[in-house]
Structures are given as C-alpha cells and as structure tokens.
Design a protein around this motif. Structure first.
Motif, PDB file in Angstrom:
ATOM      1  N   ASP A 234      -1.404  13.756   3.178  1.00  0.00           N
ATOM      2  CA  ASP A 234      -2.495  14.937   3.634  1.00  0.00           C
ATOM      3  C   ASP A 234      -1.947  15.875   2.856  1.00  0.00           C
ATOM      4  N   THR A 235      -3.230  16.501   1.908  1.00  0.00           N
ATOM      5  CA  THR A 235      -3.016  17.375   1.125  1.00  0.00           C
ATOM      6  C   THR A 235      -3.760  18.675   1.915  1.00  0.00           C
TER       7      THR A 235
ATOM      8  N   GLU B 222       0.726  -1.210   0.004  1.00  0.00           N
ATOM      9  CA  GLU B 222      -0.056   0.081   0.133  1.00  0.00           C
ATOM     10  C   GLU B 222       0.936   1.174  -0.182  1.00  0.00           C
ATOM     11  N   THR B 223       0.628   2.297  -0.756  1.00  0.00           N
ATOM     12  CA  THR B 223       1.202   3.482  -0.816  1.00  0.00           C
ATOM     13  C   THR B 223       0.536   4.388   0.369  1.00  0.00           C
ATOM     14  N   GLU B 224       1.462   5.226   0.789  1.00  0.00           N
ATOM     15  CA  GLU B 224       1.044   6.078   2.195  1.00  0.00           C
ATOM     16  C   GLU B 224       0.487   7.334   1.373  1.00  0.00           C
ATOM     17  N   GLU B 225      -0.872   7.520   1.872  1.00  0.00           N
ATOM     18  CA  GLU B 225      -1.634   8.712   1.153  1.00  0.00           C
ATOM     19  C   GLU B 225      -1.047   9.880   2.119  1.00  0.00           C
TER      20      GLU B 225
END
Length: 122
Positions: free
Chosen positions: A60-61, A55-58
């Motif tokens: 925070d935008t 899984e790729t780390e999401e």
C-alpha cells in the motif's frame, strides 16, 4: 614492594591425561557420502527457485504518497537522505523504507521519486 617468592622448581605436569578412544584414532579412510545421498527436498527454497505461481504482496503506497505530498509542499527537489529520514520518522512500512533506501543518493523531484518507487503522487 611486594613479598614475591622466587620460583625454584618447575611446575609439575598434570597427573591425568585425556585420551581419545583407539577407534577414533585408527587410520580409517574417510568417505564423503554427501555426493552419494539423494538431494533433500524438505529444505526451504531460495527466491531464484520460486516459480511464477507465487504472488508477491502488493504494498500500500498511500502512506508514501501522503508523506511525499507533505515533503514536496513548496519544494522542488529533495535529497534521498531527507526523504528517507522523514519516512523513518513517519514510521512507513519496512517495504517502503527499503525502496527509499535503495534509491541512489541525490536530489529528486516528486515525479521522479514516485516513478522510481511506484507511488501515485503527481
């Protein structure tokens, strides 16, 4: 003037010589065993070899959204260089900075930037 003395003799050769052992100097065929060795599985893998289960780390935008809100207040279009400069000054996370740096040079409206970067400001 200097008190240089002319050299009349050739410099002497060193009295000791380094010599490699005869075993190293022998004419022995060299065999490349790399092709014969089994592949090593303990080495780190590349991103191309990573399976779908990783899984790729999401990212925070929210900091990006706040920066864009501030930047585009009263502005219709802003250059990629100005956006990037302000993002660096605002100390945005490295992942967001790399996304901004990857944008092609030019001017962007806020909706174009958010679409390209994955932000939510509109």
């Amino acid at each position: 003037m200097t008190d240089d003395v002319p050299v009349t003799e050739a410099p002497t050769a060193p009295t000791t010589q380094a010599r490699l052992p005869d075993a190293i100097l022998a004419d022995v065929p060299v065999v490349d065993t790399a092709a014969l060795d089994p592949p090593t599985t303990e080495l780190p893998t590349t991103a191309a070899a990573v399976g779908d289960e990783v899984e790729t780390e999401e990212v925070d935008t929210r900091p990006l959204d706040e920066l864009l809100d501030d930047l585009y207040h009263g502005q219709e279009r802003i250059s990629q260089a100005d956006i990037y400069r302000r993002a660096v000054a605002a100390e945005l996370p490295a992942q967001l900075l790399s996304r901004l740096n990857a944008l092609p040079q030019g001017e962007y409206a806020v909706d174009e930037v958010t679409d390209l970067l994955g932000g939510s400001t509109g």
